[in-house]
Design a protein around this motif. Structure first.
Motif: not given
Length: 253
Positions: A21-22, A25, A52, A88, A91, A172, A176, A202, A205-206, A209
């Motif tokens: 997932v990272v 990003i 970040n 984040l 992860a 992950h 994903d 979760w 995260f979308w 990205r």
């Protein structure tokens, strides 16, 4: 045949291998470091570069506490502005996050901690929870940390409500897959501002990205939702039905 008259054939769907997932990003942060990543009501806007960097430093701090692929880090953070960078960071460290509610019964909290055996707990209101000193985290390197992480490693350790449920590791690769399905359906991008209420964490995260910004609010205060949609330029809203029903009077106000 005139090329302009050639039949248009449907494009084959490209199959991409699963990823963590990272990774996407971090790529997005490198591509658009100055774009807004987190929009905080009545507060600052956090850029992709700033988010970040903060997550990298916290991830390196967590690694010093034992966080790595195959371990668990507990999160007892109630404010979204703190929770998103921490998610984040966990992860990035390779560990899986375990959500802990300070309002849970003491017996349940004790059982979850004993069953999951987190290497550390960030936050407060939970036995053993700590908040790292700001100067200690700031002293860590700001670059993306190295990690022996694969899509098959867990990113989340999920427990059901009540009693003594079994912890289910969510990889992950699974997150994903779900994120890609959401993106295929709704197509977020740079310039979008996404408000999410009462959904699995979760999903945070979308948007990150895709170059979109997360608009953060307190899901327990639905009266704010209508104001945030109007004043902060929200272009997309995803909500659990109960959270959306509670917010609708404010949105129409």
């Amino acid at each position: 045949m005139d090329p302009a008259e050639a039949p248009v054939l449907p494009q084959a769907r490209v199959k991409r291998p699963p990823t963590t997932v990272v990774g996407p990003i971090e790529v997005q942060a490198a591509r658009t470091p100055d774009a807004p990543a987190l929009v905080l009501p009545d507060g600052p806007t956090v850029s992709y570069g700033e988010l970040n960097t903060a997550a990298n430093r916290l991830a390196r701090h967590l690694a010093g506490l034992g966080a790595r692929p195959g371990t668990v880090v507990g999160l007892a953070l109630t404010r979204p502005a703190e929770l998103v960078p921490a998610l984040l960071a966990v992860a990035k460290s390779g560990a899986a996050f375990l959500l802990l509610d300070p309002d849970d019964a003491p017996g349940r909290l004790a059982w979850l901690l004993a069953d999951a055996s987190p290497v550390c707990v960030l936050g407060e209101g939970v036995p053993g929870a700590v908040r790292p000193r700001a100067e200690e985290v700031a002293a860590r390197l700001a670059t993306d940390p190295p990690r022996a992480l694969t899509p098959q490693h867990p990113v989340w350790l999920a427990y059901g409500p009540g009693g003594r449920p079994t912890g289910v590791p969510v990889a992950h690769a699974e997150v994903d897959r779900r994120v890609r399905n959401l993106q295929a359906a709704y197509g977020l991008g740079v310039g979008d501002r996404v408000l999410q209420l009462g959904l699995p964490l979760w999903e945070f995260f979308w948007p990150l990205r895709t170059g979109a910004a997360l608009v953060l609010t307190d899901p327990d205060r639905p009266a704010e939702v209508g104001r945030l949609v109007r004043e902060l330029g929200v272009t997309a809203l995803r909500a659990a039905p109960a959270a959306l029903a509670a917010a609708q009077p404010a949105m129409h106000g």
